[in-house]
Design an enzyme around this catalytic site. Structure first.
Site, mmCIF file in Angstrom:
data_model
loop_
_atom_site.group_PDB
_atom_site.id
_atom_site.type_symbol
_atom_site.label_atom_id
_atom_site.label_comp_id
_atom_site.label_asym_id
_atom_site.label_seq_id
_atom_site.Cartn_x
_atom_site.Cartn_y
_atom_site.Cartn_z
ATOM 1 C CE LYS A 176 -2.201 3.416 1.838
ATOM 2 N NZ LYS A 176 -1.810 4.606 1.065
ATOM 3 C CD GLU A 251 13.661 1.557 9.195
ATOM 4 O OE1 GLU A 251 14.189 0.463 9.384
ATOM 5 O OE2 GLU A 251 14.146 2.622 9.605
ATOM 6 C CB CYS A 285 13.120 9.505 8.447
ATOM 7 S SG CYS A 285 14.135 8.280 7.605
ATOM 8 C CD GLU A 384 10.522 13.434 11.275
ATOM 9 O OE1 GLU A 384 9.395 12.934 11.490
ATOM 10 O OE2 GLU A 384 11.460 12.787 10.771
HETATM 11 N N1 LIG Z 1 10.382 7.976 8.641
HETATM 12 C C1 LIG Z 1 10.132 8.422 7.457
HETATM 13 O O1 LIG Z 1 10.852 8.188 6.492
HETATM 14 C C2 LIG Z 1 8.926 9.250 7.243
HETATM 15 C C3 LIG Z 1 8.431 10.013 8.261
HETATM 16 N N2 LIG Z 1 7.321 10.763 8.043
HETATM 17 C C4 LIG Z 1 6.827 11.594 9.129
HETATM 18 O O2 LIG Z 1 5.393 11.541 9.103
HETATM 19 C C5 LIG Z 1 4.867 12.845 9.040
HETATM 20 C C6 LIG Z 1 3.595 12.854 8.288
HETATM 21 O O3 LIG Z 1 3.832 12.353 6.967
HETATM 22 P P1 LIG Z 1 2.707 11.491 6.350
HETATM 23 O O4 LIG Z 1 2.860 11.319 4.916
HETATM 24 O O5 LIG Z 1 1.401 12.036 6.823
HETATM 25 O O6 LIG Z 1 3.055 10.097 6.982
HETATM 26 P P2 LIG Z 1 2.017 8.969 7.363
HETATM 27 O O7 LIG Z 1 2.679 8.201 8.415
HETATM 28 O O8 LIG Z 1 0.664 9.534 7.607
HETATM 29 O O9 LIG Z 1 1.889 8.068 6.010
HETATM 30 C C7 LIG Z 1 2.829 7.100 5.715
HETATM 31 C C8 LIG Z 1 2.097 5.929 5.059
HETATM 32 O O10 LIG Z 1 1.195 5.374 5.995
HETATM 33 C C9 LIG Z 1 -0.126 5.319 5.453
HETATM 34 N N3 LIG Z 1 -1.094 5.471 6.527
HETATM 35 C C10 LIG Z 1 -1.512 6.607 7.120
HETATM 36 N N4 LIG Z 1 -2.434 6.319 8.069
HETATM 37 C C11 LIG Z 1 -2.604 4.968 8.059
HETATM 38 C C12 LIG Z 1 -3.431 4.042 8.772
HETATM 39 N N5 LIG Z 1 -4.271 4.449 9.727
HETATM 40 N N6 LIG Z 1 -3.365 2.718 8.471
HETATM 41 C C13 LIG Z 1 -2.507 2.293 7.514
HETATM 42 N N7 LIG Z 1 -1.705 3.110 6.794
HETATM 43 C C14 LIG Z 1 -1.758 4.431 7.074
HETATM 44 C C15 LIG Z 1 -0.142 6.462 4.458
HETATM 45 O O11 LIG Z 1 -1.177 6.277 3.510
HETATM 46 P P3 LIG Z 1 -1.842 7.589 2.843
HETATM 47 O O12 LIG Z 1 -0.790 8.274 2.102
HETATM 48 O O13 LIG Z 1 -2.928 7.034 1.952
HETATM 49 O O14 LIG Z 1 -2.383 8.403 3.972
HETATM 50 C C16 LIG Z 1 1.248 6.314 3.846
HETATM 51 O O15 LIG Z 1 1.242 5.258 2.913
HETATM 52 C C17 LIG Z 1 5.970 13.643 8.346
HETATM 53 O O16 LIG Z 1 5.830 15.015 8.624
HETATM 54 C C18 LIG Z 1 7.207 13.043 8.965
HETATM 55 O O17 LIG Z 1 7.402 13.614 10.239
HETATM 56 C C19 LIG Z 1 6.626 10.755 6.870
HETATM 57 C C20 LIG Z 1 7.133 10.001 5.811
HETATM 58 C C21 LIG Z 1 8.323 9.223 5.917
HETATM 59 O O1 LIG Z 2 12.573 7.642 4.955
HETATM 60 C C1 LIG Z 2 13.558 8.286 4.689
HETATM 61 O O2 LIG Z 2 13.667 9.479 4.902
HETATM 62 C C2 LIG Z 2 14.672 7.517 4.042
HETATM 63 O O3 LIG Z 2 14.928 6.389 4.851
HETATM 64 C C3 LIG Z 2 15.888 8.376 3.886
HETATM 65 S S1 LIG Z 2 17.107 7.483 3.054
HETATM 66 O O4 LIG Z 2 17.350 6.279 3.850
HETATM 67 O O5 LIG Z 2 16.568 7.111 1.730
HETATM 68 O O6 LIG Z 2 18.260 8.357 2.975
#
Ligand SMILES: NC(=O)C1=CN([C@@H]2O[C@H](COP(=O)(O)OP(=O)(O)OC[C@H]3O[C@@H](n4cnc5c(N)ncnc54)[C@H](OP(=O)(O)O)[C@@H]3O)[C@@H](O)[C@H]2O)C=CC1
Ligand SMILES: O=C(O)[C@H](O)CS(=O)(=O)O
Length: 481
Positions: A176, A251, A285, A384
Protein backbone atom coordinates in the site's frame (compact mmCIF):
# COMPACT_ATOMS: atom_id res chain seq x y z
CA UNK A 1 1.30 12.94 -18.95
CA UNK A 2 -1.01 10.16 -17.79
CA UNK A 3 -4.47 8.99 -18.71
CA UNK A 4 -6.78 8.15 -15.82
CA UNK A 5 -5.06 5.17 -14.17
CA UNK A 6 -8.12 3.40 -12.89
CA UNK A 7 -6.14 0.17 -13.36
CA UNK A 8 -3.70 0.86 -10.52
CA UNK A 9 -4.55 -2.15 -8.41
CA UNK A 10 -2.41 -5.21 -9.18
CA UNK A 11 -3.71 -8.46 -7.71
CA UNK A 12 -2.71 -12.00 -8.61
CA UNK A 13 -0.91 -10.84 -11.73
CA UNK A 14 -3.83 -8.78 -13.06
CA UNK A 15 -4.43 -5.01 -13.23
CA UNK A 16 -7.88 -4.65 -11.71
CA UNK A 17 -10.28 -2.01 -12.93
CA UNK A 18 -12.50 -0.10 -10.53
CA UNK A 19 -15.58 1.85 -11.58
CA UNK A 20 -14.75 5.28 -12.91
CA UNK A 21 -15.88 7.12 -9.80
CA UNK A 22 -13.86 5.16 -7.25
CA UNK A 23 -10.63 7.09 -7.80
CA UNK A 24 -8.35 9.55 -5.98
CA UNK A 25 -6.36 12.38 -7.54
CA UNK A 26 -2.57 12.53 -7.78
CA UNK A 27 -1.14 16.06 -7.85
CA UNK A 28 2.16 17.57 -8.97
CA UNK A 29 3.39 19.24 -5.74
CA UNK A 30 5.34 21.88 -7.70
CA UNK A 31 2.34 23.16 -9.66
CA UNK A 32 -0.66 21.62 -7.84
CA UNK A 33 -1.85 20.46 -11.26
CA UNK A 34 -3.65 17.13 -11.49
CA UNK A 35 -1.37 14.43 -12.86
CA UNK A 36 -3.93 11.64 -12.98
CA UNK A 37 -6.49 9.66 -10.99
CA UNK A 38 -5.73 6.24 -9.47
CA UNK A 39 -8.06 3.58 -8.12
CA UNK A 40 -9.35 4.12 -4.64
CA UNK A 41 -9.00 0.58 -3.33
CA UNK A 42 -10.28 -0.40 0.09
CA UNK A 43 -11.27 -3.46 2.13
CA UNK A 44 -12.50 -5.64 -0.72
CA UNK A 45 -9.40 -5.10 -2.82
CA UNK A 46 -7.08 -5.54 0.16
CA UNK A 47 -8.76 -8.80 1.18
CA UNK A 48 -8.51 -10.07 -2.40
CA UNK A 49 -4.82 -9.17 -2.51
CA UNK A 50 -4.14 -10.92 0.81
CA UNK A 51 -5.85 -14.05 -0.52
CA UNK A 52 -3.74 -13.92 -3.69
CA UNK A 53 -0.55 -13.52 -1.64
CA UNK A 54 -1.59 -16.42 0.61
CA UNK A 55 -2.27 -18.67 -2.36
CA UNK A 56 1.08 -17.76 -3.97
CA UNK A 57 3.11 -18.34 -0.79
CA UNK A 58 3.56 -22.15 -0.91
CA UNK A 59 5.10 -22.14 -4.38
CA UNK A 60 7.15 -18.94 -3.97
CA UNK A 61 8.54 -19.92 -0.56
CA UNK A 62 9.68 -23.33 -1.79
CA UNK A 63 11.52 -22.03 -4.83
CA UNK A 64 15.25 -21.94 -4.35
CA UNK A 65 16.85 -18.68 -3.26
CA UNK A 66 18.67 -18.63 -6.57
CA UNK A 67 15.35 -18.86 -8.47
CA UNK A 68 13.83 -16.01 -6.47
CA UNK A 69 17.03 -14.02 -6.73
CA UNK A 70 17.13 -14.31 -10.52
CA UNK A 71 13.75 -12.55 -10.75
CA UNK A 72 14.93 -9.79 -8.39
CA UNK A 73 18.11 -9.43 -10.41
CA UNK A 74 16.12 -9.06 -13.64
CA UNK A 75 13.90 -6.45 -11.98
CA UNK A 76 16.95 -4.45 -10.84
CA UNK A 77 18.30 -4.42 -14.40
CA UNK A 78 14.95 -3.39 -15.88
CA UNK A 79 14.78 -0.53 -13.37
CA UNK A 80 18.24 0.74 -14.30
CA UNK A 81 17.48 0.53 -18.03
CA UNK A 82 14.44 2.77 -17.49
CA UNK A 83 15.97 5.01 -14.81
CA UNK A 84 15.54 8.37 -16.56
CA UNK A 85 11.83 7.87 -17.22
CA UNK A 86 11.22 6.48 -13.72
CA UNK A 87 13.08 9.43 -12.19
CA UNK A 88 10.92 11.90 -14.12
CA UNK A 89 7.74 10.21 -12.91
CA UNK A 90 9.09 10.29 -9.35
CA UNK A 91 9.88 14.01 -9.56
CA UNK A 92 6.50 14.86 -11.06
CA UNK A 93 4.59 13.11 -8.26
CA UNK A 94 6.90 13.87 -5.30
CA UNK A 95 8.66 17.12 -6.28
CA UNK A 96 12.31 16.33 -5.52
CA UNK A 97 14.96 17.55 -7.98
CA UNK A 98 15.50 15.20 -10.92
CA UNK A 99 19.09 14.52 -9.87
CA UNK A 100 17.86 13.30 -6.47
CA UNK A 101 15.10 11.28 -8.11
CA UNK A 102 17.63 9.57 -10.39
CA UNK A 103 19.74 8.79 -7.35
CA UNK A 104 16.70 7.28 -5.68
CA UNK A 105 15.95 5.09 -8.69
CA UNK A 106 19.54 3.84 -8.69
CA UNK A 107 19.48 2.94 -4.98
CA UNK A 108 16.04 1.38 -5.52
CA UNK A 109 17.57 -0.91 -8.13
CA UNK A 110 20.50 -1.56 -5.83
CA UNK A 111 18.23 -2.84 -3.07
CA UNK A 112 16.77 -5.31 -5.57
CA UNK A 113 20.26 -6.30 -6.70
CA UNK A 114 21.59 -6.73 -3.15
CA UNK A 115 18.66 -8.95 -2.20
CA UNK A 116 18.89 -10.88 -5.47
CA UNK A 117 22.30 -11.93 -4.17
CA UNK A 118 21.20 -12.37 -0.55
CA UNK A 119 18.34 -14.68 -1.62
CA UNK A 120 20.91 -17.49 -1.93
CA UNK A 121 22.40 -16.80 1.49
CA UNK A 122 19.66 -17.45 4.05
CA UNK A 123 21.96 -19.64 6.10
CA UNK A 124 20.78 -21.89 8.94
CA UNK A 125 22.77 -23.44 11.77
CA UNK A 126 23.85 -26.81 13.13
CA UNK A 127 24.31 -26.41 16.89
CA UNK A 128 26.82 -28.73 18.61
CA UNK A 129 24.61 -30.69 21.02
CA UNK A 130 25.60 -31.33 24.64
CA UNK A 131 23.33 -34.37 24.49
CA UNK A 132 24.62 -37.33 22.48
CA UNK A 133 21.10 -38.44 21.59
CA UNK A 134 20.15 -35.14 19.98
CA UNK A 135 21.05 -33.24 16.85
CA UNK A 136 20.11 -29.57 16.82
CA UNK A 137 19.31 -27.51 13.74
CA UNK A 138 18.11 -23.97 13.05
CA UNK A 139 16.42 -23.60 9.69
CA UNK A 140 15.41 -20.15 8.34
CA UNK A 141 11.92 -20.01 6.84
CA UNK A 142 9.95 -17.05 5.42
CA UNK A 143 7.42 -15.54 7.81
CA UNK A 144 4.61 -15.67 5.23
CA UNK A 145 2.39 -12.91 3.80
CA UNK A 146 3.78 -9.41 4.40
CA UNK A 147 1.84 -6.13 4.44
CA UNK A 148 4.04 -3.23 3.27
CA UNK A 149 2.99 0.41 3.80
CA UNK A 150 5.27 3.06 2.33
CA UNK A 151 5.67 6.87 2.49
CA UNK A 152 5.66 9.64 -0.08
CA UNK A 153 9.13 11.03 0.58
CA UNK A 154 10.98 8.16 -1.13
CA UNK A 155 8.24 6.68 -3.31
CA UNK A 156 10.53 4.16 -4.98
CA UNK A 157 13.40 3.19 -2.67
CA UNK A 158 11.16 2.71 0.37
CA UNK A 159 9.26 0.10 -1.65
CA UNK A 160 12.25 -1.90 -2.91
CA UNK A 161 13.92 -1.64 0.54
CA UNK A 162 10.92 -3.65 1.75
CA UNK A 163 9.88 -5.94 -1.09
CA UNK A 164 13.51 -6.79 -1.96
CA UNK A 165 14.29 -8.64 1.27
CA UNK A 166 10.73 -9.90 1.72
CA UNK A 167 10.66 -11.56 -1.70
CA UNK A 168 14.25 -12.79 -1.38
CA UNK A 169 13.34 -14.50 1.90
CA UNK A 170 10.38 -16.24 0.21
CA UNK A 171 7.58 -14.06 1.56
CA UNK A 172 4.72 -12.74 -0.56
CA UNK A 173 3.64 -9.11 -0.35
CA UNK A 174 0.62 -6.78 -0.36
CA UNK A 175 1.85 -3.19 -0.89
CA UNK A 176 0.00 0.00 0.00
CA UNK A 177 1.91 3.10 -1.22
CA UNK A 178 1.33 6.66 -0.06
CA UNK A 179 -1.64 8.33 -1.74
CA UNK A 180 0.51 11.30 -2.75
CA UNK A 181 2.92 9.10 -4.73
CA UNK A 182 1.35 5.94 -6.17
CA UNK A 183 2.87 6.24 -9.65
CA UNK A 184 6.33 4.98 -8.70
CA UNK A 185 4.69 1.98 -7.02
CA UNK A 186 2.72 1.23 -10.20
CA UNK A 187 5.93 1.37 -12.22
CA UNK A 188 7.66 -1.02 -9.80
CA UNK A 189 4.79 -3.50 -10.16
CA UNK A 190 5.12 -3.31 -13.95
CA UNK A 191 8.84 -4.01 -13.59
CA UNK A 192 8.19 -7.01 -11.33
CA UNK A 193 5.66 -8.27 -13.91
CA UNK A 194 8.21 -7.94 -16.73
CA UNK A 195 10.83 -9.66 -14.55
CA UNK A 196 8.56 -12.73 -14.38
CA UNK A 197 7.30 -12.59 -10.80
CA UNK A 198 4.66 -15.35 -10.42
CA UNK A 199 1.03 -14.27 -9.96
CA UNK A 200 0.09 -13.22 -6.44
CA UNK A 201 3.66 -12.99 -5.12
CA UNK A 202 3.57 -9.21 -5.06
CA UNK A 203 0.33 -7.21 -5.09
CA UNK A 204 -0.46 -3.48 -5.09
CA UNK A 205 -3.54 -1.83 -3.60
CA UNK A 206 -3.73 1.95 -3.97
CA UNK A 207 -6.32 3.90 -1.98
CA UNK A 208 -7.88 4.11 1.44
CA UNK A 209 -5.07 3.75 3.98
CA UNK A 210 -7.31 3.16 6.98
CA UNK A 211 -9.38 0.44 5.25
CA UNK A 212 -6.42 -1.29 3.58
CA UNK A 213 -4.46 -1.07 6.80
CA UNK A 214 -7.30 -2.61 8.78
CA UNK A 215 -7.41 -5.57 6.38
CA UNK A 216 -3.67 -6.09 6.74
CA UNK A 217 -3.92 -5.77 10.52
CA UNK A 218 -6.92 -8.03 11.09
CA UNK A 219 -6.30 -10.80 8.56
CA UNK A 220 -4.45 -13.63 10.31
CA UNK A 221 -2.77 -14.60 7.04
CA UNK A 222 -0.67 -11.41 7.20
CA UNK A 223 2.21 -12.34 9.49
CA UNK A 224 4.29 -9.16 9.30
CA UNK A 225 3.66 -5.46 8.71
CA UNK A 226 6.57 -3.38 7.41
CA UNK A 227 5.98 0.38 7.55
CA UNK A 228 7.87 3.59 6.90
CA UNK A 229 6.23 6.83 7.93
CA UNK A 230 5.23 8.89 10.92
CA UNK A 231 5.78 7.74 14.46
CA UNK A 232 2.10 8.34 15.12
CA UNK A 233 0.94 5.87 12.49
CA UNK A 234 3.71 3.49 13.57
CA UNK A 235 2.34 3.47 17.13
CA UNK A 236 -1.16 2.86 15.74
CA UNK A 237 0.08 -0.15 13.77
CA UNK A 238 1.84 -1.49 16.87
CA UNK A 239 -1.36 -1.26 18.88
CA UNK A 240 -3.52 -2.83 16.18
CA UNK A 241 -1.01 -5.64 15.49
CA UNK A 242 -1.28 -6.93 19.04
CA UNK A 243 -4.52 -8.83 18.44
CA UNK A 244 -2.79 -11.30 16.11
CA UNK A 245 0.74 -10.80 17.51
CA UNK A 246 2.05 -9.79 14.09
CA UNK A 247 5.75 -9.17 13.54
CA UNK A 248 6.62 -5.54 12.82
CA UNK A 249 9.36 -3.64 11.01
CA UNK A 250 8.91 0.10 11.58
CA UNK A 251 10.99 2.95 10.15
CA UNK A 252 9.51 6.03 11.79
CA UNK A 253 10.30 9.67 12.37
CA UNK A 254 13.65 11.10 13.35
CA UNK A 255 15.24 14.22 14.78
CA UNK A 256 18.89 13.98 13.82
CA UNK A 257 21.50 16.13 15.60
CA UNK A 258 24.62 17.15 13.72
CA UNK A 259 27.62 17.97 15.93
CA UNK A 260 30.51 19.99 14.45
CA UNK A 261 33.62 19.87 16.60
CA UNK A 262 36.37 22.50 16.73
CA UNK A 263 38.74 20.30 14.73
CA UNK A 264 36.27 19.61 11.90
CA UNK A 265 37.13 20.44 8.31
CA UNK A 266 34.80 23.44 8.10
CA UNK A 267 34.17 23.48 4.37
CA UNK A 268 33.61 19.70 4.20
CA UNK A 269 31.34 19.75 7.24
CA UNK A 270 29.34 22.72 5.93
CA UNK A 271 28.80 20.97 2.59
CA UNK A 272 27.67 17.78 4.32
CA UNK A 273 25.33 19.59 6.73
CA UNK A 274 23.83 21.43 3.75
CA UNK A 275 23.21 18.14 1.94
CA UNK A 276 21.79 16.44 5.01
CA UNK A 277 19.43 19.31 5.83
CA UNK A 278 18.13 20.34 2.43
CA UNK A 279 18.01 17.03 0.54
CA UNK A 280 14.39 16.44 -0.58
CA UNK A 281 13.61 19.93 0.83
CA UNK A 282 14.34 18.53 4.29
CA UNK A 283 11.70 15.82 3.93
CA UNK A 284 13.72 12.79 4.98
CA UNK A 285 13.66 10.91 8.27
CA UNK A 286 17.43 11.25 8.61
CA UNK A 287 17.77 14.93 7.80
CA UNK A 288 19.78 17.04 10.23
CA UNK A 289 17.09 18.61 12.44
CA UNK A 290 19.46 20.29 14.93
CA UNK A 291 22.97 21.66 14.43
CA UNK A 292 25.41 21.96 17.34
CA UNK A 293 28.64 23.84 16.53
CA UNK A 294 31.60 24.25 18.86
CA UNK A 295 31.63 27.87 20.02
CA UNK A 296 35.25 28.39 18.89
CA UNK A 297 34.27 27.92 15.21
CA UNK A 298 30.60 28.90 15.35
CA UNK A 299 30.95 32.24 13.60
CA UNK A 300 33.22 30.91 10.84
CA UNK A 301 31.15 27.77 10.31
CA UNK A 302 27.79 29.58 10.25
CA UNK A 303 29.16 32.07 7.72
CA UNK A 304 30.48 29.25 5.50
CA UNK A 305 27.19 27.35 5.73
CA UNK A 306 25.05 30.44 5.09
CA UNK A 307 27.10 31.31 2.02
CA UNK A 308 26.43 27.84 0.60
CA UNK A 309 22.70 28.03 1.42
CA UNK A 310 22.43 31.36 -0.40
CA UNK A 311 23.65 29.66 -3.59
CA UNK A 312 20.90 26.99 -3.51
CA UNK A 313 18.44 27.10 -6.39
CA UNK A 314 14.75 26.54 -5.71
CA UNK A 315 12.16 25.58 -8.29
CA UNK A 316 10.42 22.75 -10.05
CA UNK A 317 12.39 19.52 -9.68
CA UNK A 318 12.26 19.13 -13.48
CA UNK A 319 14.28 22.30 -14.01
CA UNK A 320 18.01 21.93 -14.54
CA UNK A 321 20.13 22.79 -11.51
CA UNK A 322 17.25 23.02 -9.04
CA UNK A 323 18.36 21.84 -5.59
CA UNK A 324 15.25 22.47 -3.51
CA UNK A 325 11.82 21.52 -4.77
CA UNK A 326 8.39 21.98 -3.18
CA UNK A 327 7.11 20.57 0.07
CA UNK A 328 4.67 17.72 -0.46
CA UNK A 329 1.53 19.62 0.50
CA UNK A 330 0.03 22.59 2.34
CA UNK A 331 0.06 20.72 5.68
CA UNK A 332 3.82 20.29 5.41
CA UNK A 333 4.26 23.98 4.59
CA UNK A 334 2.10 25.01 7.54
CA UNK A 335 4.23 22.84 9.85
CA UNK A 336 7.43 24.53 8.64
CA UNK A 337 5.86 27.96 9.11
CA UNK A 338 4.67 27.08 12.62
CA UNK A 339 8.14 25.90 13.65
CA UNK A 340 9.78 29.10 12.42
CA UNK A 341 7.18 31.35 14.04
CA UNK A 342 7.45 29.48 17.35
CA UNK A 343 11.25 29.75 17.31
CA UNK A 344 11.23 33.48 16.54
CA UNK A 345 8.59 34.11 19.20
CA UNK A 346 10.90 32.40 21.68
CA UNK A 347 13.92 34.47 20.70
CA UNK A 348 15.51 32.80 17.68
CA UNK A 349 17.08 35.01 15.02
CA UNK A 350 16.53 34.26 11.33
CA UNK A 351 20.08 34.17 9.94
CA UNK A 352 18.75 33.35 6.46
CA UNK A 353 15.41 32.63 4.74
CA UNK A 354 12.45 32.34 7.09
CA UNK A 355 9.58 32.58 4.66
CA UNK A 356 7.84 30.89 1.76
CA UNK A 357 9.61 31.26 -1.58
CA UNK A 358 7.84 33.90 -3.65
CA UNK A 359 7.53 32.40 -7.11
CA UNK A 360 5.08 31.92 -9.96
CA UNK A 361 4.65 28.21 -9.22
CA UNK A 362 1.58 27.24 -7.22
CA UNK A 363 3.33 24.58 -5.12
CA UNK A 364 4.37 25.00 -1.49
CA UNK A 365 8.01 26.16 -1.69
CA UNK A 366 9.95 27.35 1.35
CA UNK A 367 13.23 29.22 1.39
CA UNK A 368 16.04 27.29 3.09
CA UNK A 369 16.09 28.77 6.56
CA UNK A 370 18.83 29.07 9.17
CA UNK A 371 17.82 29.93 12.75
CA UNK A 372 20.43 31.25 15.18
CA UNK A 373 20.20 31.90 18.90
CA UNK A 374 17.91 28.89 19.40
CA UNK A 375 16.95 27.43 22.77
CA UNK A 376 15.82 23.95 23.77
CA UNK A 377 12.24 25.03 24.48
CA UNK A 378 11.55 25.71 20.80
CA UNK A 379 9.38 23.23 18.83
CA UNK A 380 12.04 23.02 16.12
CA UNK A 381 14.49 21.58 18.66
CA UNK A 382 12.36 18.53 19.53
CA UNK A 383 9.61 18.08 16.88
CA UNK A 384 10.45 16.66 13.46
CA UNK A 385 10.15 19.65 11.08
CA UNK A 386 10.28 17.68 7.82
CA UNK A 387 11.21 20.85 5.97
CA UNK A 388 14.17 23.13 5.05
CA UNK A 389 14.78 24.66 8.49
CA UNK A 390 18.10 24.45 10.33
CA UNK A 391 18.29 25.60 13.98
CA UNK A 392 21.83 26.19 15.23
CA UNK A 393 23.19 26.09 18.79
CA UNK A 394 26.75 26.40 20.03
CA UNK A 395 28.37 24.14 22.61
CA UNK A 396 31.59 24.04 24.58
CA UNK A 397 32.04 20.74 26.43
CA UNK A 398 31.71 17.30 24.81
CA UNK A 399 29.54 15.86 27.57
CA UNK A 400 27.18 18.83 27.31
CA UNK A 401 26.50 18.34 23.60
CA UNK A 402 26.08 14.56 23.86
CA UNK A 403 23.48 15.09 26.57
CA UNK A 404 21.63 17.59 24.37
CA UNK A 405 21.90 15.35 21.31
CA UNK A 406 20.40 12.42 23.22
CA UNK A 407 17.61 14.47 24.79
CA UNK A 408 14.85 13.30 22.41
CA UNK A 409 12.33 10.47 22.07
CA UNK A 410 13.71 9.82 18.60
CA UNK A 411 16.72 7.66 17.87
CA UNK A 412 17.17 7.25 14.14
CA UNK A 413 20.32 9.03 12.89
CA UNK A 414 22.98 11.35 14.35
CA UNK A 415 26.04 12.87 12.71
CA UNK A 416 29.37 14.17 13.96
CA UNK A 417 32.13 16.01 12.17
CA UNK A 418 35.63 15.68 13.51
CA UNK A 419 39.05 14.65 12.24
CA UNK A 420 39.87 13.06 15.59
CA UNK A 421 39.39 9.29 15.49
CA UNK A 422 39.38 8.85 19.26
CA UNK A 423 36.62 11.43 19.61
CA UNK A 424 34.66 9.93 16.70
CA UNK A 425 34.60 6.47 18.31
CA UNK A 426 34.04 7.78 21.85
CA UNK A 427 31.10 9.99 20.89
CA UNK A 428 29.55 7.44 18.48
CA UNK A 429 29.34 4.94 21.32
CA UNK A 430 27.51 7.43 23.53
CA UNK A 431 24.99 8.74 21.01
CA UNK A 432 21.60 6.94 21.42
CA UNK A 433 20.77 6.40 17.76
CA UNK A 434 20.41 3.48 15.39
CA UNK A 435 22.58 5.12 12.75
CA UNK A 436 25.71 7.27 13.28
CA UNK A 437 27.39 9.20 10.46
CA UNK A 438 30.98 10.27 11.02
CA UNK A 439 31.83 12.90 8.41
CA UNK A 440 29.06 11.24 6.38
CA UNK A 441 25.36 12.12 6.19
CA UNK A 442 24.19 9.61 3.56
CA UNK A 443 24.04 6.28 5.46
CA UNK A 444 21.38 4.72 3.24
CA UNK A 445 23.13 1.98 1.29
CA UNK A 446 21.75 -1.41 0.28
CA UNK A 447 24.29 -3.37 2.31
CA UNK A 448 23.89 -1.26 5.45
CA UNK A 449 21.40 -2.08 8.26
CA UNK A 450 19.26 1.10 8.39
CA UNK A 451 16.93 1.55 11.35
CA UNK A 452 16.17 3.47 14.51
CA UNK A 453 15.77 2.93 18.24
CA UNK A 454 13.43 4.50 20.80
CA UNK A 455 10.43 6.07 18.99
CA UNK A 456 12.16 5.97 15.61
CA UNK A 457 11.16 2.39 15.08
CA UNK A 458 12.06 -1.26 15.36
CA UNK A 459 13.96 -3.50 12.99
CA UNK A 460 16.49 -2.94 10.25
CA UNK A 461 16.23 -2.47 6.47
CA UNK A 462 19.21 -3.15 4.26
CA UNK A 463 22.03 -5.63 4.57
CA UNK A 464 21.57 -9.21 5.73
CA UNK A 465 19.86 -7.79 8.83
CA UNK A 466 17.11 -6.54 6.52
CA UNK A 467 16.40 -10.04 5.29
CA UNK A 468 16.48 -11.55 8.79
CA UNK A 469 13.36 -9.45 9.54
CA UNK A 470 11.43 -11.65 7.09
CA UNK A 471 12.76 -15.01 8.29
CA UNK A 472 11.63 -17.19 11.18
CA UNK A 473 14.46 -19.21 12.73
CA UNK A 474 12.91 -22.66 13.27
CA UNK A 475 14.66 -24.82 15.88
CA UNK A 476 14.65 -28.52 15.01
CA UNK A 477 15.68 -30.96 17.74
CA UNK A 478 16.34 -34.50 16.43
CA UNK A 479 16.48 -37.43 18.76
CA UNK A 480 18.82 -40.22 17.63
CA UNK A 481 19.46 -43.70 18.91
N1 LIG B 1 10.38 7.98 8.64
C1 LIG B 1 10.13 8.42 7.46
O1 LIG B 1 10.85 8.19 6.49
C2 LIG B 1 8.93 9.25 7.24
C3 LIG B 1 8.43 10.01 8.26
N2 LIG B 1 7.32 10.76 8.04
C4 LIG B 1 6.83 11.59 9.13
O2 LIG B 1 5.39 11.54 9.10
C5 LIG B 1 4.87 12.84 9.04
C6 LIG B 1 3.59 12.85 8.29
O3 LIG B 1 3.83 12.35 6.97
P1 LIG B 1 2.71 11.49 6.35
O4 LIG B 1 2.86 11.32 4.92
O5 LIG B 1 1.40 12.04 6.82
O6 LIG B 1 3.06 10.10 6.98
P2 LIG B 1 2.02 8.97 7.36
O7 LIG B 1 2.68 8.20 8.42
O8 LIG B 1 0.66 9.53 7.61
O9 LIG B 1 1.89 8.07 6.01
C7 LIG B 1 2.83 7.10 5.71
C8 LIG B 1 2.10 5.93 5.06
O10 LIG B 1 1.20 5.37 5.99
C9 LIG B 1 -0.13 5.32 5.45
N3 LIG B 1 -1.09 5.47 6.53
C10 LIG B 1 -1.51 6.61 7.12
N4 LIG B 1 -2.43 6.32 8.07
C11 LIG B 1 -2.60 4.97 8.06
C12 LIG B 1 -3.43 4.04 8.77
N5 LIG B 1 -4.27 4.45 9.73
N6 LIG B 1 -3.37 2.72 8.47
C13 LIG B 1 -2.51 2.29 7.51
N7 LIG B 1 -1.70 3.11 6.79
C14 LIG B 1 -1.76 4.43 7.07
C15 LIG B 1 -0.14 6.46 4.46
O11 LIG B 1 -1.18 6.28 3.51
P3 LIG B 1 -1.84 7.59 2.84
O12 LIG B 1 -0.79 8.27 2.10
O13 LIG B 1 -2.93 7.03 1.95
O14 LIG B 1 -2.38 8.40 3.97
C16 LIG B 1 1.25 6.31 3.85
O15 LIG B 1 1.24 5.26 2.91
C17 LIG B 1 5.97 13.64 8.35
O16 LIG B 1 5.83 15.01 8.62
C18 LIG B 1 7.21 13.04 8.96
O17 LIG B 1 7.40 13.61 10.24
C19 LIG B 1 6.63 10.76 6.87
C20 LIG B 1 7.13 10.00 5.81
C21 LIG B 1 8.32 9.22 5.92
O1 LIG C 1 12.57 7.64 4.96
C1 LIG C 1 13.56 8.29 4.69
O2 LIG C 1 13.67 9.48 4.90
C2 LIG C 1 14.67 7.52 4.04
O3 LIG C 1 14.93 6.39 4.85
C3 LIG C 1 15.89 8.38 3.89
S1 LIG C 1 17.11 7.48 3.05
O4 LIG C 1 17.35 6.28 3.85
O5 LIG C 1 16.57 7.11 1.73
O6 LIG C 1 18.26 8.36 2.98
Amino acid sequence: MFDKLTKSIFINGEWKDVDDQKTETVYNPATLETITEVALGATAEADEAIEAASNAFPQWSTMTGRERGSILYKASQLMLEDADRLAKILTIEQGKPLAEALGEIKISANYLLWYAEEASRAYGEVIPSSNKSKRLLVIPQPVGVVGAITPWNFPSSMITRKIGPALAAGCTVVLKPASETPLSAIEIMKIMERAGIPNGVVNLVTGDAQAIGQSLLTNKAVRLITFTGSTGVGKYLMRESAEHVKKLSLELGGHAPSIVYADADIDKAATLVLGSKFRNAGQTCICTNRLYVHESIAEEFTAALTEKVKQMKLGSGLEDGVEIGPLINEKASEKVKSHIEDAVNRGAKIAYGGDAWDCDLDGYFYNPTILANTTDDMLVMHEETFGPVLPIQTFNEEDEVIKKANDTDYGLAAYLFTENTNRAIRVSEQLEYGIIGINDVYPAIAEGPFGGIKQSGVGKEGGHHGMDEFLEKKFVSIGIE
